[in-house]
Motif scaffolding. Structure first.
Motif, PDB file in Angstrom:
ATOM      1  N   GLU A  84      51.231  39.370  36.740  1.00 23.65           N
ATOM      2  CA  GLU A  84      51.028  37.917  36.651  1.00 23.65           C
ATOM      3  C   GLU A  84      50.023  37.441  37.709  1.00 23.65           C
ATOM      4  O   GLU A  84      49.193  36.574  37.434  1.00 23.65           O
ATOM      5  N   PHE A  85      50.097  38.033  38.894  1.00 29.13           N
ATOM      6  CA  PHE A  85      49.157  37.649  39.946  1.00 29.13           C
ATOM      7  C   PHE A  85      47.731  38.041  39.569  1.00 29.13           C
ATOM      8  O   PHE A  85      46.781  37.295  39.819  1.00 29.13           O
ATOM      9  N   SER A  86      47.571  39.196  38.934  1.00 30.92           N
ATOM     10  CA  SER A  86      46.222  39.589  38.501  1.00 30.92           C
ATOM     11  C   SER A  86      45.686  38.595  37.468  1.00 30.92           C
ATOM     12  O   SER A  86      44.504  38.246  37.497  1.00 30.92           O
ATOM     13  N   THR A  87      46.536  38.111  36.595  1.00 31.13           N
ATOM     14  CA  THR A  87      46.134  37.096  35.612  1.00 31.13           C
ATOM     15  C   THR A  87      45.760  35.795  36.318  1.00 31.13           C
ATOM     16  O   THR A  87      44.785  35.133  35.955  1.00 31.13           O
ATOM     17  N   TYR A  88      46.513  35.437  37.339  1.00 34.08           N
ATOM     18  CA  TYR A  88      46.234  34.249  38.162  1.00 34.08           C
ATOM     19  C   TYR A  88      44.835  34.365  38.787  1.00 34.08           C
ATOM     20  O   TYR A  88      44.056  33.410  38.775  1.00 34.08           O
ATOM     21  N   LEU A  89      44.521  35.545  39.323  1.00 37.95           N
ATOM     22  CA  LEU A  89      43.194  35.776  39.906  1.00 37.95           C
ATOM     23  C   LEU A  89      42.107  35.642  38.834  1.00 37.95           C
ATOM     24  O   LEU A  89      41.071  35.014  39.063  1.00 37.95           O
ATOM     25  N   GLN A  90      42.352  36.239  37.660  1.00 35.60           N
ATOM     26  CA  GLN A  90      41.367  36.182  36.574  1.00 35.60           C
ATOM     27  C   GLN A  90      41.108  34.739  36.145  1.00 35.60           C
ATOM     28  O   GLN A  90      39.961  34.352  35.918  1.00 35.60           O
ATOM     29  N   LYS A  91      42.148  33.934  36.048  1.00 29.10           N
ATOM     30  CA  LYS A  91      41.981  32.521  35.663  1.00 29.10           C
ATOM     31  C   LYS A  91      41.103  31.790  36.678  1.00 29.10           C
ATOM     32  O   LYS A  91      40.256  30.983  36.298  1.00 29.10           O
ATOM     33  N   HIS A  92      41.306  32.081  37.959  1.00 35.22           N
ATOM     34  CA  HIS A  92      40.465  31.443  38.978  1.00 35.22           C
ATOM     35  C   HIS A  92      39.013  31.911  38.858  1.00 35.22           C
ATOM     36  O   HIS A  92      38.088  31.118  39.001  1.00 35.22           O
ATOM     37  N   THR A 147      42.801  46.138  40.706  1.00 43.16           N
ATOM     38  CA  THR A 147      42.919  47.428  40.008  1.00 43.16           C
ATOM     39  C   THR A 147      43.596  47.233  38.649  1.00 43.16           C
ATOM     40  O   THR A 147      43.269  47.927  37.702  1.00 43.16           O
ATOM     41  N   ILE A 148      44.520  46.275  38.571  1.00 40.49           N
ATOM     42  CA  ILE A 148      45.160  45.970  37.283  1.00 40.49           C
ATOM     43  C   ILE A 148      44.117  45.404  36.319  1.00 40.49           C
ATOM     44  O   ILE A 148      44.042  45.815  35.156  1.00 40.49           O
ATOM     45  N   LEU A 149      43.305  44.474  36.803  1.00 42.45           N
ATOM     46  CA  LEU A 149      42.274  43.875  35.948  1.00 42.45           C
ATOM     47  C   LEU A 149      41.276  44.912  35.439  1.00 42.45           C
ATOM     48  O   LEU A 149      40.728  44.776  34.345  1.00 42.45           O
ATOM     49  N   LYS A 150      41.043  45.951  36.226  1.00 41.58           N
ATOM     50  CA  LYS A 150      40.092  47.004  35.846  1.00 41.58           C
ATOM     51  C   LYS A 150      40.781  48.177  35.138  1.00 41.58           C
ATOM     52  O   LYS A 150      40.157  49.205  34.886  1.00 41.58           O
ATOM     53  N   PRO A 153      44.472  53.227  37.707  1.00 41.90           N
ATOM     54  CA  PRO A 153      45.854  53.752  37.791  1.00 41.90           C
ATOM     55  C   PRO A 153      46.635  53.369  39.057  1.00 41.90           C
ATOM     56  O   PRO A 153      47.820  53.645  39.124  1.00 41.90           O
ATOM     57  N   TYR A 154      46.038  52.724  40.023  1.00 43.20           N
ATOM     58  CA  TYR A 154      46.729  52.435  41.295  1.00 43.20           C
ATOM     59  C   TYR A 154      48.085  51.773  41.093  1.00 43.20           C
ATOM     60  O   TYR A 154      49.060  52.109  41.753  1.00 43.20           O
ATOM     61  N   HIS A 155      48.176  50.831  40.183  1.00 38.84           N
ATOM     62  CA  HIS A 155      49.397  50.048  39.989  1.00 38.84           C
ATOM     63  C   HIS A 155      50.588  50.905  39.563  1.00 38.84           C
ATOM     64  O   HIS A 155      51.728  50.566  39.858  1.00 38.84           O
TER      65      HIS A 155
END
Length: 157
Positions: A84-92, A147-150, A153-155
């Motif tokens: 969810e935080f990665s989605t928050y970053l993408q929206k910004h 890393t999630i947005l890309k 595998p880190y996550h």
């Protein structure tokens, strides 16, 4: 878009600082990131909690511009899981803002002026962490988010 993290007071633990530096360097592969430290206030024994928050607030606001999106790391903020935080970053990033600024306040939190200026609040946990640990946790979560947005595998190691 650039991301800036502002925090009050330096990290005096060398091991924590090494980890912060490591994740800051990793984050640089994904986005322009800066970490700005506001020095601890001097002579705080003569200040009330409210006066200390006010002085710190003035320093925080002096490090931001009106066009920045200012997000406070606050115990009463919205909580996210990492995806969810990665989605928050993408929206910004999609919003067209130039700079996203996250702030870790001092020991007593933020002044009313900072709360009024803020565009949002997020919480890392309902638990209380030291301000120095929060820096590491937050920078690691920024890195994890990218890393999630890309789809890296880190996550899920």
């Amino acid at each position: 878009m650039t991301i800036k993290l502002i925090a009050i007071g330096k990290t005096d633990n060398n091991e924590l600082q090494a980890l912060i530096n490591n994740y800051t360097k990793r984050l640089g592969f994904y986005i322009k990131f800066s970490f700005e430290i506001i020095p601890d206030l001097k002579k705080v024994k003569n200040l009330s909690e409210e006066q200390q928050k006010q002085k710190e607030g003035e320093l925080i606001l002096s490090k931001t511009s009106n066009s920045d999106s200012l997000i406070l790391l606050d115990e009463n903020g919205k909580q996210f899981n990492s995806v969810e935080f990665s989605t928050y970053l993408q929206k910004h990033m999609n919003s067209g803002i130039k700079q996203l600024v996250f702030v870790i306040g001092g020991p007593y939190g933020f002044s009313e002026d900072v709360y009024r200026r803020a565009n949002g609040k997020i919480s890392l946990s309902k638990m209380t962490f030291s301000h120095q640990m929060v820096r590491l946790f937050f920078i690691e979560q920024l890195y994890r988010g990218f890393t999630i947005l890309k789809n890296e595998p880190y996550h899920h190691r």
